[in-house]
Design an enzyme around this catalytic site. Structure first.
Site, PDB file in Angstrom:
ATOM      1  N   GLY A 168       1.924   6.077  -3.101  1.00  0.00           N
ATOM      2  CA  GLY A 168       2.842   6.877  -3.910  1.00  0.00           C
ATOM      3  C   GLY A 168       2.332   7.059  -5.333  1.00  0.00           C
ATOM      4  O   GLY A 168       2.360   8.158  -5.889  1.00  0.00           O
ATOM      5  N   ASN A 199       0.812  -1.217   0.000  1.00  0.00           N
ATOM      6  CA  ASN A 199       0.000   0.000   0.000  1.00  0.00           C
ATOM      7  C   ASN A 199       0.847   1.269   0.000  1.00  0.00           C
ATOM      8  O   ASN A 199       0.381   2.316  -0.447  1.00  0.00           O
ATOM      9  CB  ASN A 199      -0.973   0.019   1.179  1.00  0.00           C
ATOM     10  CG  ASN A 199      -2.117   0.978   0.926  1.00  0.00           C
ATOM     11  OD1 ASN A 199      -2.987   0.711   0.112  1.00  0.00           O
ATOM     12  ND2 ASN A 199      -2.077   2.134   1.587  1.00  0.00           N
ATOM     13  N   ASP A 200       2.067   1.186   0.489  1.00  0.00           N
ATOM     14  CA  ASP A 200       2.954   2.355   0.399  1.00  0.00           C
ATOM     15  C   ASP A 200       3.210   2.701  -1.067  1.00  0.00           C
ATOM     16  O   ASP A 200       3.186   3.874  -1.457  1.00  0.00           O
ATOM     17  CB  ASP A 200       4.285   2.083   1.093  1.00  0.00           C
ATOM     18  CG  ASP A 200       4.192   2.262   2.602  1.00  0.00           C
ATOM     19  OD1 ASP A 200       3.192   2.815   3.087  1.00  0.00           O
ATOM     20  OD2 ASP A 200       5.133   1.838   3.302  1.00  0.00           O
ATOM     21  N   HIS A 201       3.483   1.681  -1.870  1.00  0.00           N
ATOM     22  CA  HIS A 201       3.675   1.932  -3.301  1.00  0.00           C
ATOM     23  C   HIS A 201       2.401   2.517  -3.907  1.00  0.00           C
ATOM     24  O   HIS A 201       2.445   3.430  -4.730  1.00  0.00           O
ATOM     25  CB  HIS A 201       4.021   0.635  -4.032  1.00  0.00           C
ATOM     26  CG  HIS A 201       5.387   0.098  -3.734  1.00  0.00           C
ATOM     27  ND1 HIS A 201       6.536   0.693  -4.182  1.00  0.00           N
ATOM     28  CD2 HIS A 201       5.792  -0.994  -3.036  1.00  0.00           C
ATOM     29  CE1 HIS A 201       7.588  -0.004  -3.787  1.00  0.00           C
ATOM     30  NE2 HIS A 201       7.168  -1.040  -3.086  1.00  0.00           N
TER      31      HIS A 201
END
Lengths: 397, 395
Positions: free
Chosen positions: B164, B159-161
């Site tokens: 982003g 989910n960080d990707h």
């Protein structure tokens, strides 16, 4: 900071026109652009887009079935039907491309024998994003994919699953979601260049390259495992929820599951365990040695597992967050649907299914200046064909 | 920098993964990304291997934000930025005196994006989160796994990707909006809402039908298709994914593996029948795959027109994958930056015919570009920069 005052009813991309020739591999990208207010024309065969047959489904009062997949991914477009078997309609498709700012294509142009560089010659400022499974050349260029195969070959599936399960995909088609996002980024980046210089271009994107762009630790393990104290070799096999750092894992509470982590400050976590009187041997001086920090963290995860097993999951989650520990309660979709946070931020939007309105996911960003639409609907197959083609002078069919 | 985003100035206060991944993409695409770091904030510096992964193609400015001068310089930079981006908990930039209300007064065109965990406001607004927290709260952990378990989830900080990528998308849209209106804006991107959006069809299923979706292993969530799974092969923990998406592919599959008789078996005659007899079908396929090399299975099936692929590890991607090797996906930076040698990396997956991304620079040492940035963005004189260095603002 003042709270944001906007609601979400319109979009910021009203100045652009997009021809959407994306299948499931990139449809999330054209969805995001459509939801931001662009005029997105989705081309379908005369009998309708096959993605309209994807589940889950919902019936309305008239007994008509509606694809919820399509309600989510295929909404907010105008629908134009084109029969690619008909030379005249292939020319119509070419004209549609030339009347667009951006074309997002997963292979329809090639099927219609339309050369993208011919399009660019006819309209130099046009942006064309071509999405393939593996690339336009190379040993696997002709290979077929699905989201699971893309995730397998792209390195995602090897990270997911547990030591006692097979390698797993994630919910839905998240490898295609990533691809769609890159398609949107490619579109808007090239559009910016075209607006500045008048120069359009072709942007190529392979699913097989999008997937390994979003693997967090996986490539780091390959390149830098010698610099990582927790790495034993150059591959980290799947191991359930246990994060590569060893500091995050889903644990069983008495009545549910919760993601527990000792980050960002294991010492603060230790203090909490001591306060509760459940620290076991963690105060042993051997764990105080900075050299033994990793051993201490591993032991702390074990101690946490024992303690968490006795706790009520909901109470533990809110108590942890009150103390600024980033624990995460494992929530099923019905609980997500009742999230007080999403309610408070007025996140949901309405999806039109025939005569029905159903609540569904909102936009992944809140904008102050020009809000995002709050209603979502799917056009009937070909509903906008006449109107669209009249505008570009191709009404005769 | 060259590239399609040439001329876009980005003031980057991000850390860890979600924010740095967004600004890495902007840097790759040619934006001038000024990453604000400090010796006083360890972890967000090139010493960290993780930092090395996500901070190429950015310039490094060291600022001590606990000093008044540091905050003044940050404010002056923000007033000249096209984009200000951060992924702190809500309120940090306000405390530094560079909140949106302040910055937008002097810079009406600024696109100011805040990527907090839960978003600004709401009862969970102050909750702290990493990707694993968001996966849990968004339903992604629950829905990713096998029936009867809720402790598997996605095996990386996916989910960080995603946060982003969504951030870059909305920033680019805001640039187009500003072109026609002259107006910038504030964007409130909650990483949690990105995660929830990824489960969109499960939520619609709940609201429309009251159906609470459960984890289904490798079964397809949107179509009735089988086989659609991963199967064991020869070797230690080697697997191949096989997905038969159409009836034609089913015929091709059975012929390719020498089991044409399966097509006449009523248990396997239709996709629905195959799903109903899934265990039997999967056992039979596994009996066949486990005697074979995973790459041989892939080649045999792909040549027969069936989507199949090895479950590749990172090592396979780097060392064995002929397609990624063909496309030059893995490269090394053109300089060493903060390190003793060039940094290996995967290039951006977008290939532009007119504005190709060719230059990739390694992450820079803390403050390596201080003088250049302050001179270019603020027209600061050399002696003034030296003075700030002496009094400890730039560290």
């Amino acid at each position: 900071m003042r709270p944001m005052e906007s609601s979400r009813t319109e979009g910021i991309l009203q100045t652009i026109r997009v021809l959407d020739l994306a299948d499931e591999r990139a449809i999330y990208g054209s969805k995001l652009i459509a939801d931001l207010g662009a005029d997105v024309i989705r081309v379908e065969p005369p009998d309708g887009d096959r993605l309209r047959l994807r589940g889950p489904f919902a019936s309305d009062n008239d007994g008509e079935e509606h694809s919820l997949y399509y309600a989510y991914y295929g909404s907010n477009r105008r629908s134009v039907t084109i029969d690619l078997g008909n030379a005249r309609e292939r020319e119509t498709l070419r004209q549609l491309a030339l009347s667009s700012d951006v074309v997002i294509d997963t292979g329809t142009l090639a099927s219609a024998d339309i050369d993208v560089f011919d399009l660019l010659e006819a309209k130099p400022e046009l942006v064309i994003v071509l999405v393939t499974s593996f690339g336009s050349s190379g040993p696997w260029a002709e290979y077929l994919t699905s989201d699971l195969v893309a995730g397998a070959l792209g390195g995602f599936v090897a990270t997911t699953g547990d030591v006692d399960t097979q390698p797993l995909k994630a919910y839905g088609e998240l490898n295609f979601t990533t691809t769609g996002l890159y398609a949107a980024i490619g579109s808007l980046t090239a559009l910016r260049h075209a607006r500045e210089t008048g120069e359009g271009q072709v942007v190529e994107l392979a699913v097989h390259e999008a997937v390994p762009s979003c693997l967090e630790h996986v490539l780091m393990w390959g390149w830098f495992h010698n610099d990582l104290p927790m790495a034993k070799d150059d591959v980290l096999a799947r191991r359930g929820s246990l994060h590569w750092s060893d500091m995050y894992e889903v644990m069983d509470a008495s009545d549910g599951s919760i993601m527990i982590t000792t980050t960002p400050d294991p010492m603060k976590q230790l203090a909490w365990l001591v306060e509760m009187g459940v620290e076991q041997d963690l105060l042993d001086p051997k764990y105080g040695d900075p050299e033994q920090h990793r051993m201490m963290v591993m032991r702390m995860m074990e101690v946490l597992r024992d303690w968490v097993a006795q706790q009520n999951v909901e109470d533990l989650f809110f108590e942890a967050q009150e103390r600024h520990f980033p624990y995460g309660w494992i929530l099923s979709p019905d609980r997500v649907a009742q999230s007080p946070q999403l309610e408070a931020r007025d996140w949901w939007m309405n999806y039109q299914l025939g005569a029905h309105i159903v609540r569904g996911p909102g936009a992944p960003y809140l904008l102050e200046e020009k809000p995002i639409r709050k209603e979502s609907s799917v056009s009937e197959v070909g509903a906008d064909t006449r109107e669209v083609l009249e505008k570009i002078g191709w009404v005769e069919r | 920098m060259t590239g399609a985003l040439k001329g876009i100035r980005v003031l980057d206060f991000t850390h860890v993964l979600a924010g740095p991944y967004a600004t890495r993409i902007l840097g790759d695409l040619g934006a001038d990304v000024v990453k604000v770091v400090s010796e006083k904030r360890p972890g967000n510096t090139p010493d960290s291997t993780y930092y090395r992964m996500w901070n190429r193609n950015k310039r490094s400015l060291s600022l001590d934000m606990s000093t008044e001068h540091g905050r003044e310089i940050a404010r002056a930079l923000a007033e000249r930025a096209d984009i200000v981006i951060e992924n702190f908990s809500p309120g940090v930039l306000d405390r530094w005196g560079i909140g949106y209300d302040v910055v937008s007064k002097g810079n009406t065109g600024v696109i100011y994006i805040q990527m907090s965990g839960m978003g600004d406001g709401g009862p969970w607004g102050d909750f702290v989160s990493f990707a694993a927290t968001v996966h849990a709260l968004a339903g992604l952990t629950y829905l990713t796994g096998v029936p009867g378990r809720e402790d598997i989830g996605i095996g990386n900080s996916f989910n960080d990707h995603q946060a982003g990528l969504h951030a870059v998308t909305i920033m680019l849209a805001a640039i187009e909006y500003r072109r026609t209106t002259g107006k910038g804006q504030r964007v409130d991107l909650a990483q949690y809402e990105v995660g929830v959006a990824l489960t969109g069809t499960a939520l619609l299923d709940y609201f429309a039908n009251g159906n609470v979706q459960k984890p289904v292993g490798n079964r397809h969530q949107h179509e009735i298709v089988a086989p659609h799974d991963t199967y064991p092969c020869l070797g230690n923990d080697r697997w191949v994914a096989i997905t038969v998406m159409t009836e034609v592919q089913w015929q091709n599959f059975c012929t390719a593996i020498g089991r044409s008789e399966w097509t006449g078996d009523p248990r396997f005659a239709t996709a629905l029948a195959r799903v109903e007899h899934l265990e039997e079908l999967n056992n039979r396929i596994a009996d066949w795959t486990m005697k074979l090399d995973a790459y041989d299975v892939q080649e045999l099936l792909q040549n027969a027109g069936v989507p199949a692929g090895v479950v590749q590890t990172g090592k396979d991607l780097l060392q064995r994958d002929p397609q990624l090797s063909h496309s030059g996906f893995f490269r090394k930076t053109i300089d060493a930056g903060a390190y003793n040698e060039a940094t290996p990396f995967e290039r951006i997956p977008l290939q532009f015919s007119r504005t190709p991304v060719e230059e990739y620079r390694a992450p820079r040492a803390v403050g390596a570009d201080n003088a250049e940035i302050l001179s270019e963005w603020l027209e600061m004189a050399e002696q003034d920069i030296q003075l700030e260095e002496q009094i400890g603002t730039l560290r």
